[in-house]
Design a protein around this motif. Structure first.
Motif, PDB file in Angstrom:
ATOM      1  N   ASN A   7     -24.704 -30.446 -62.197  1.00  0.00           N
ATOM      2  CA  ASN A   7     -25.690 -31.464 -62.543  1.00  0.00           C
ATOM      3  C   ASN A   7     -27.293 -30.389 -62.133  1.00  0.00           C
ATOM      4  O   ASN A   7     -26.783 -29.472 -62.220  1.00  0.00           O
ATOM      5  CB  ASN A   7     -25.574 -32.358 -61.584  1.00  0.00           C
ATOM      6  CG  ASN A   7     -26.342 -32.863 -60.140  1.00  0.00           C
ATOM      7  OD1 ASN A   7     -26.535 -31.794 -59.460  1.00  0.00           O
ATOM      8  ND2 ASN A   7     -25.469 -34.160 -59.588  1.00  0.00           N
ATOM      9  N   ASN A  88     -20.748 -32.663 -65.216  1.00  0.00           N
ATOM     10  CA  ASN A  88     -20.739 -33.497 -64.040  1.00  0.00           C
ATOM     11  C   ASN A  88     -19.150 -33.374 -63.190  1.00  0.00           C
ATOM     12  O   ASN A  88     -19.560 -34.230 -61.824  1.00  0.00           O
ATOM     13  CB  ASN A  88     -21.352 -34.379 -63.711  1.00  0.00           C
ATOM     14  CG  ASN A  88     -21.429 -35.713 -64.003  1.00  0.00           C
ATOM     15  OD1 ASN A  88     -20.609 -35.346 -64.722  1.00  0.00           O
ATOM     16  ND2 ASN A  88     -21.910 -37.083 -63.430  1.00  0.00           N
ATOM     17  N   THR A 115     -16.925 -35.967 -58.641  1.00  0.00           N
ATOM     18  CA  THR A 115     -17.952 -36.140 -59.180  1.00  0.00           C
ATOM     19  C   THR A 115     -19.657 -35.957 -58.252  1.00  0.00           C
ATOM     20  O   THR A 115     -19.781 -36.343 -57.171  1.00  0.00           O
ATOM     21  CB  THR A 115     -18.160 -37.812 -59.954  1.00  0.00           C
ATOM     22  OG1 THR A 115     -17.050 -38.151 -59.928  1.00  0.00           O
ATOM     23  CG2 THR A 115     -19.188 -38.052 -60.441  1.00  0.00           C
ATOM     24  N   LYS A 117     -23.384 -36.476 -58.729  1.00  0.00           N
ATOM     25  CA  LYS A 117     -24.714 -37.263 -59.264  1.00  0.00           C
ATOM     26  C   LYS A 117     -25.685 -37.422 -57.860  1.00  0.00           C
ATOM     27  O   LYS A 117     -25.607 -36.991 -56.181  1.00  0.00           O
ATOM     28  CB  LYS A 117     -24.225 -38.723 -58.557  1.00  0.00           C
ATOM     29  CG  LYS A 117     -24.998 -39.603 -59.042  1.00  0.00           C
ATOM     30  CD  LYS A 117     -25.120 -41.541 -58.725  1.00  0.00           C
ATOM     31  CE  LYS A 117     -25.827 -41.958 -59.327  1.00  0.00           C
ATOM     32  NZ  LYS A 117     -25.808 -43.565 -59.601  1.00  0.00           N
ATOM     33  N   ASP A 118     -26.435 -36.612 -58.636  1.00  0.00           N
ATOM     34  CA  ASP A 118     -28.195 -36.136 -57.622  1.00  0.00           C
ATOM     35  C   ASP A 118     -27.070 -35.057 -55.862  1.00  0.00           C
ATOM     36  O   ASP A 118     -26.778 -33.981 -57.052  1.00  0.00           O
ATOM     37  CB  ASP A 118     -28.535 -37.609 -57.035  1.00  0.00           C
ATOM     38  CG  ASP A 118     -29.363 -38.629 -58.272  1.00  0.00           C
ATOM     39  OD1 ASP A 118     -29.409 -38.124 -58.907  1.00  0.00           O
ATOM     40  OD2 ASP A 118     -28.832 -39.487 -57.972  1.00  0.00           O
TER      41      ASP A 118
END
Length: 283
Positions: A7, A88, A115, A117-118
């Motif tokens: 990401n 991602n 996964t 995320k941020d």
């Protein structure tokens, strides 16, 4: 073979052998996962399945037959199939086979889902019981976090202030001896002497997250609210620390036998699914 997900902040790489996380870097190219140098330990972050730790004599019984499983089980050495890939996230699958049934006579599918995320990497474990009988198993994580420089500059901050009694290992098995960790408030200052007798094993730990600090500065957090048990480990003089959320642990030194009766074992009913999650968060 390696699959990469990313990401805007993090990039993770996962080996198809063992569906093993082998790299987690931020956008400054800082690496958080141990490089797998076999001088110390040739792994990065293996999944432990269908057992965690060691069986006494590497042996168990099921339906009047004897089976053999090596330490931490076989999943970490097997090729997983990549069954879903997004920018991602990635999902890997291992399905039971004639090869696995020689050691573990059950029908299952194991999925690992990564996964981003941020600033966090979420790691999900799913176990599907694809058979008609109950499925006994343990499962656990074994991520090794890179600690460059002086090991004693690092510390672990536990989520809660609690008496931290851990079990000593004896030839890889849970001994009948416990010790209590000495904390500075809720912080454990690392030194190699802590691990002279192998891993520190905590059963039913209350703290569900640990923060790694360098010179009192936090930089990484492991959260494992789903997991009841925990191991912490490093070999002599190694520049990393393993923080290992577990369901289950090794056999006790004086116990041996039926996998269904093993302390800490999970039992999954036919045609049902087990699901657990832990996360690695960059601070």
């Amino acid at each position: 073979m390696i699959t990469t997900i990313s990401n805007s902040i993090l990039t993770a790489q996962i080996k198809h052998t063992g569906a093993e996380l082998c790299s987690l870097k931020d956008n400054s190219n800082k690496e958080y996962i141990w490089n797998g140098n076999p001088t110390f330990w040739g792994k990065h972050s293996p999944v432990l399945f269908p057992i965690v730790g060691t069986l006494k004599n590497n042996t168990y019984q099921y339906e009047n037959a004897e089976y053999h499983l090596s330490r931490h089980g076989f999943a970490r050495e097997m090729e997983f199939e990549l069954i879903d890939k997004q920018e991602n996230s990635a999902t890997f699958s291992l399905v039971s086979s004639e090869e696995t049934k020689e050691k573990y006579p059950f029908d299952f599918e194991l999925q690992l889902i990564y996964t981003l995320k941020d600033k966090s990497l979420k790691i999900e474990y799913k176990v599907f019981n694809k058979g008609e009988s109950k499925l006994p198993f343990s499962i656990g994580a074994h991520p090794a976090f890179d600690l460059p420089g002086n090991f004693e500059n690092y510390s672990l901050a536990f989520e809660k202030e609690e008496p931290l009694n851990y079990y000593l290992l004896e030839d890889g098995l849970i001994s009948n001896t416990t010790n209590e960790l000495t904390l500075d408030k809720n912080e454990l200052h690392l030194n190699y002497k802590l691990f002279e007798n192998d891993a520190l094993v905590f059963k039913k730990i209350t703290s569900k997250s640990i923060i790694i600090l360098e010179n009192s500065n936090p930089f990484l957090k492991v959260s494992y609210s789903d997991f009841p048990d925990l191991g912490i480990w490093t070999p002599p003089n190694a520049p990393f620390i393993c923080i290992e959320p577990w369901f289950g642990y090794s056999d006790k030194v004086d116990k041996f036998g039926n996998l269904f009766e093993k302390e800490g074992v999970q039992v999954l009913e036919a045609n049902t699914t087990f699901h657990s999650v832990f996360s690695i968060v960059i601070i």
